[in-house]
Write a protein that holds these residues in place. Structure first.
Motif: not given
Length: 425
Positions: A95, A101, A79
């Protein structure tokens, strides 16, 4: 036809009854005891130690496939800008709710040849475990055969003593009657009674040894010590002669101990080759999917390789692997020498027992029987005393017991040779 003398007639009758003394035991319903192969099959089927080794061998066999397989791929979730500093939003661990992501899959790939060597090491160790199973089975068979022979020996001693005791028991009233009418001295009556008492003491000791031998045999069968056993009828047939060179060849080809040591050497050699293959680096490949919060997805491809910089440590491991191979080779030679020494001793014992049994059976026993017949004839005419008759009878007893011991010892030596060579004689 001349009338049969009472002493000679009773002796012949007693000897004729000797094989029948074990009748009740043989006629029983005990499923085990008389058949050696049935005992071996039962012991192999019921032995928990052998079962454990069998499971270990199966476990070692199951390790071969995973040893040569590729490592499991790894998955990563990254992330980027989880605090959302760039978008001035609140921090997030979901996400798609962060700056970017990344989904990454990584597959490690060993250098070519390493997987095959790892599988070869596992396969050699599986062979070692299999050799352990074979060795344990051969050892169990040898234990059963030896215990069977000792049980047969004790039962045979009991039967021989019972036959002699039956003879003297039938002879006692005749001697006492002749003493009562003044035909023989009191010493004859005392001697026959003391001889019967001594045989009864010997019979008690032999009966105890027979019970001990039965308990030992039951222990090898994983049965209770007091489980019923039939009396063995005879020892299995054995070869008349054994050639030491043939035994040595059988040992080299079939010995479980040598097979185990060779499997250990093979595993060590493959491990050494794998150590040398570690000079070459392992690799990894990765595929990454980049998903920004706003924008177009993109893909990255990554290649990773280990850098073999720790050369001194690697060389030390290689030297260790070489010395382990040398040790494995030395263990094979040491094992072969130890087996050959034990085999030579067992072979010499086999030959000596065979010669002793032949001498007892073909020479000494006929001589003892002839001496008894002469003593018996002399006692009838008053030329020899009763002590001479008893001593001649004891000589026959000792010769028969010695013959039984020689035959059992020969069988035990043959069993030792089978265990050492790993092959039936």
């Amino acid at each position: 036809m001349p009338p049969l003398h009472p002493v000679r007639g009773l002796r012949m009758l007693a000897l004729a009854l000797v094989p029948l003394l074990a009748g009740p035991a043989l006629a029983g319903d005990a499923p085990l005891g008389s058949d050696l192969q049935a005992l071996i099959d039962h012991a192999v089927a019921q032995n928990p130690s052998l079962a454990a080794r069998g499971h270990e061998a199966q476990a070692a066999q199951a390790r071969i496939e995973p040893a040569g397989a590729l490592p499991d791929p790894r998955f990563q979730l990254e992330l980027m800008d989880a605090t959302n500093t760039m978008s001035r939003r609140g921090a997030s661990l979901i996400p798609g709710e962060v700056g970017q992501t990344r989904y990454r899959v990584i597959q490690a790939v060993p250098f070519p040849g390493k997987r095959d060597l790892r599988a070869a090491v596992a396969e050699a160790r599986a062979g070692l475990a299999e050799a352990d199973v074979v060795g344990a089975r051969v050892g169990i068979e040898a234990q059963v055969k030896t215990a069977f022979a000792r049980y047969y020996q004790a039962a045979g001693q009991r039967q021989i003593l019972e036959g002699t005791l039956s003879l003297l028991g039938a002879l006692e009233p005749i001697v006492l009657t002749r003493y009562g009418v003044g035909l023989v001295p009191q010493q004859d009556a005392i001697r026959v009674q003391s001889e019967i008492s001594a045989l009864r003491v010997d019979l008690l000791d032999v009966t105890r040894r027979e019970r001990d031998a039965a308990a030992s045999l039951n222990a090898t069968l994983a049965r209770p010590a007091d489980a019923p056993l039939a009396v063995p009828e005879a020892l299995p047939a054995m070869p008349e002669r054994l050639n030491l060179a043939d035994l040595r060849a059988r040992m080299d080809a079939h010995s479980p101990e040598l097979a185990r040591l060779r499997a250990d050497r093979q595993a060590t050699e493959h491990a050494r080759d794998l150590t040398y293959r570690d000079r070459y680096p392992d690799m990894a490949f990765a595929l990454t999917n980049n998903r920004p919060r706003s924008g177009t997805d993109s893909w990255d491809v990554m290649f990773e390789v280990a850098i073999p910089l720790q050369q001194s440590a690697r060389r030390a491991r290689e030297r260790e692997a070489e010395r382990m191979c040398d040790a494995a080779e030395a263990r094979i030679e040491a094992g072969r020498l130890a087996l050959e020494g034990r085999m030579g001793a067992s072979w010499a014992g086999f030959e000596a027992s065979r010669d002793k049994a032949r001498l007892l059976r073909d020479t000494l026993l006929p001589q003892a029987e002839a001496a008894y017949a002469a003593a018996e004839a002399g006692y009838e005419t008053g030329r020899v005393n009763f002590n001479t008759v008893i001593e001649a009878e004891r000589q026959i007893l000792r010769t028969r017991l010695a013959l039984l011991d020689a035959e059992v010892d020969r069988f035990v030596r043959a069993t030792e040779l089978e265990q050492l060579t790993g092959a039936p004689l």
